[in-house]
Write an enzyme that holds these catalytic residues in place. Structure first.
Site, PDB file in Angstrom:
ATOM      1  N   LYS A 124       0.819  -1.225   0.000  1.00  0.00           N
ATOM      2  CA  LYS A 124       0.000   0.000   0.000  1.00  0.00           C
ATOM      3  C   LYS A 124       0.849   1.270   0.000  1.00  0.00           C
ATOM      4  CE  LYS A 124      -4.075  -2.128   1.994  1.00  0.00           C
ATOM      5  NZ  LYS A 124      -5.062  -2.166   3.067  1.00  0.00           N
TER       6      LYS A 124
ATOM      7  N   ASP B 242     -10.011   2.334   2.620  1.00  0.00           N
ATOM      8  CA  ASP B 242     -10.088   1.577   3.873  1.00  0.00           C
ATOM      9  C   ASP B 242     -10.799   2.372   4.974  1.00  0.00           C
ATOM     10  OD1 ASP B 242      -8.888  -0.772   3.048  1.00  0.00           O
ATOM     11  OD2 ASP B 242      -6.881  -0.179   3.657  1.00  0.00           O
TER      12      ASP B 242
HETATM   13  P1  NAP Z   1       1.473  -3.703   8.340  1.00  0.00           P
HETATM   14  O1  NAP Z   1       1.671  -2.435   7.570  1.00  0.00           O
HETATM   15  O2  NAP Z   1       2.412  -4.828   8.160  1.00  0.00           O
HETATM   16  O3  NAP Z   1       1.461  -3.281   9.904  1.00  0.00           O
HETATM   17  C1  NAP Z   1       1.358  -4.250  10.899  1.00  0.00           C
HETATM   18  C2  NAP Z   1       0.999  -3.596  12.220  1.00  0.00           C
HETATM   19  O4  NAP Z   1       0.740  -4.644  13.161  1.00  0.00           O
HETATM   20  C3  NAP Z   1       2.102  -2.741  12.836  1.00  0.00           C
HETATM   21  O5  NAP Z   1       1.520  -1.702  13.580  1.00  0.00           O
HETATM   22  C4  NAP Z   1       2.825  -3.753  13.754  1.00  0.00           C
HETATM   23  O6  NAP Z   1       3.515  -3.156  14.828  1.00  0.00           O
HETATM   24  C5  NAP Z   1       1.623  -4.524  14.275  1.00  0.00           C
HETATM   25  N1  NAP Z   1       1.945  -5.858  14.768  1.00  0.00           N
HETATM   26  C6  NAP Z   1       2.280  -6.961  14.046  1.00  0.00           C
HETATM   27  N2  NAP Z   1       2.425  -8.034  14.847  1.00  0.00           N
HETATM   28  C7  NAP Z   1       2.186  -7.610  16.116  1.00  0.00           C
HETATM   29  C8  NAP Z   1       2.173  -8.245  17.390  1.00  0.00           C
HETATM   30  N3  NAP Z   1       2.458  -9.544  17.514  1.00  0.00           N
HETATM   31  N4  NAP Z   1       1.857  -7.503  18.463  1.00  0.00           N
HETATM   32  C9  NAP Z   1       1.567  -6.198  18.341  1.00  0.00           C
HETATM   33  N5  NAP Z   1       1.554  -5.524  17.164  1.00  0.00           N
HETATM   34  C10 NAP Z   1       1.874  -6.234  16.067  1.00  0.00           C
HETATM   35  O7  NAP Z   1       0.028  -4.306   8.082  1.00  0.00           O
HETATM   36  P2  NAP Z   1      -1.300  -3.465   7.748  1.00  0.00           P
HETATM   37  O8  NAP Z   1      -1.383  -3.209   6.283  1.00  0.00           O
HETATM   38  O9  NAP Z   1      -1.344  -2.298   8.664  1.00  0.00           O
HETATM   39  O10 NAP Z   1      -2.451  -4.512   8.105  1.00  0.00           O
HETATM   40  C11 NAP Z   1      -2.747  -4.861   9.443  1.00  0.00           C
HETATM   41  C12 NAP Z   1      -3.881  -5.852   9.466  1.00  0.00           C
HETATM   42  O11 NAP Z   1      -5.090  -5.238   9.077  1.00  0.00           O
HETATM   43  C13 NAP Z   1      -3.650  -7.024   8.518  1.00  0.00           C
HETATM   44  O12 NAP Z   1      -3.881  -8.208   9.234  1.00  0.00           O
HETATM   45  C14 NAP Z   1      -4.680  -6.840   7.438  1.00  0.00           C
HETATM   46  O13 NAP Z   1      -5.157  -8.082   6.957  1.00  0.00           O
HETATM   47  C15 NAP Z   1      -5.775  -6.087   8.176  1.00  0.00           C
HETATM   48  N6  NAP Z   1      -6.558  -5.233   7.254  1.00  0.00           N
HETATM   49  C16 NAP Z   1      -7.887  -5.499   7.135  1.00  0.00           C
HETATM   50  C17 NAP Z   1      -8.674  -4.707   6.303  1.00  0.00           C
HETATM   51  C18 NAP Z   1     -10.138  -4.984   6.179  1.00  0.00           C
HETATM   52  O14 NAP Z   1     -10.749  -4.504   5.216  1.00  0.00           O
HETATM   53  N7  NAP Z   1     -10.734  -5.697   7.105  1.00  0.00           N
HETATM   54  C19 NAP Z   1      -8.105  -3.653   5.590  1.00  0.00           C
HETATM   55  C20 NAP Z   1      -6.745  -3.397   5.749  1.00  0.00           C
HETATM   56  C21 NAP Z   1      -5.980  -4.209   6.577  1.00  0.00           C
HETATM   57  P3  NAP Z   1       5.046  -2.656  14.664  1.00  0.00           P
HETATM   58  O15 NAP Z   1       4.956  -1.320  13.965  1.00  0.00           O
HETATM   59  O16 NAP Z   1       5.545  -2.574  16.036  1.00  0.00           O
HETATM   60  O17 NAP Z   1       5.746  -3.712  13.812  1.00  0.00           O
END
Ligand code: NAP
Length: 265
Positions: free
Chosen positions: A66, A102
């Site tokens: 993204k 989103d």
């Molecule tokens: P990303 O850019 O990889 O960011 C991951 C985030 O999760 C960061 O803030 C990271 O913290 C945190 N994190 C990962 N593992 C963790 C743990 N064990 N404990 C605490 N924090 C943790 O991913 P993203 O694009 O933001 O997506 C996040 C989630 O949202 C994904 O699972 C995605 O499938 C979901 N999502 C859903 C929708 C929907 O339409 N429902 C839309 C968008 C995204 P750090 O910064 O400390 O690494």
């Protein structure tokens, strides 16, 4: 030839977007096809360029591209500029236009499907990755009174919060804090983990929202145990898809039927 769309990501095999857009196309009588594109981790730009040169009209962008999509666009919407992430590419014009749906997807799921009014509420947003970046402005625009961003890596939360003029902290500083709604925008649930929040974070929460969908994550389990109503992110997925469809096709499909279908109703 039918207009072609796809979701690009890595991995992308699990994506429900093709099923959602096929239903939108059927329900609105639009003749299009929508597939999946797995781009190599170092090959987002060339994958998109090839799809566009073959006549592709639009793409949804998912993890981990993204931010790369934002940089790739010649023009972006105002909300994408603020978020610095793009989840929808419009490829049919003379240049590549990017938007992020989103945020409006989350707000619409809360309002339309969960009947939850954000106006005047105190909200804790957990996470500072692409998903969190994409929703902050929409939550503020929906009238949230207080928005606090907490992330495992505090500096990322601080950088995101500073762009929107809100506060940020680490998980430990949440002890004793109370919120009306807690939104989990981390990917912890995909690994069967939960952000390590103090129990008090849920104590006054009327709603706990988990962006991960399709599984009962530890966050959802914790929230229910603390007495909060809990929802996964399936509705957000469908609502953001409807907004992408609107950008591409000029009409907004009804989301109820596909949401029921995906929930097995
Ligand atoms: P990303 O850019 O990889 O960011 C991951 C985030 O999760 C960061 O803030 C990271 O913290 C945190 N994190 C990962 N593992 C963790 C743990 N064990 N404990 C605490 N924090 C943790 O991913 P993203 O694009 O933001 O997506 C996040 C989630 O949202 C994904 O699972 C995605 O499938 C979901 N999502 C859903 C929708 C929907 O339409 N429902 C839309 C968008 C995204 P750090 O910064 O400390 O690494």
């Amino acid at each position: 030839m039918r207009d072609r769309y796809a979701v690009v990501g890595n991995p992308v095999a699990h994506s429900k977007s093709p099923q959602i857009h096929a239903e939108f196309a059927r329900a609105t009588g639009q003749d299009l096809e929508y597939g999946r594109l797995e781009a190599p981790l170092d090959g987002f730009e060339r994958t998109v360029a090839a799809f566009r040169s073959q006549g592709g009209k639009g793409l949804n962008v998912t993890v981990p591209f993204k931010e790369a999509a934002f940089r790739y666009c010649a023009r972006v919407s105002e909300r994408a500029r603020k978020a610095q992430v793009v989840n929808t590419l419009v490829l049919s014009g003379p240049d590549v236009f990017g938007d992020t749906t989103d945020g409006v997807g989350l707000v619409n799921d809360l309002a339309r499907n969960l009947h939850f009014d954000l106006k005047g509420k105190s909200l804790l947003l957990i996470g500072a990755g692409g998903a969190a970046q994409g929703v902050v402005q929409a939550l503020l625009d929906a009238g949230v009174a207080r928005l606090l961003i907490a992330n495992r890596t505090v500096s990322r939360a601080q950088a995101l919060a500073a762009r929107h003029g809100v506060a940020a902290c680490g998980y430990q500083e949440l002890a004793g804090e109370r919120f009306d709604v807690v939104v989990n925008a981390t990917s912890a649930g995909l690994a069967g983990e939960a952000p390590k929040l103090p129990r008090s974070a849920f104590e006054s929460a009327a709603l706990a929202y988990e962006m991960v969908y399709g599984r009962d994550t530890p966050f959802l389990v914790q929230a229910r145990a603390a007495g909060a109503r809990a929802s996964d992110g399936l509705g957000m997925l469908v609502e953001q898809a409807a907004e992408s469809f609107l950008l591409w096709r000029g009409l907004r499909p009804d989301t109820r039927a596909i949401l029921e279908q995906l929930r097995g109703g």
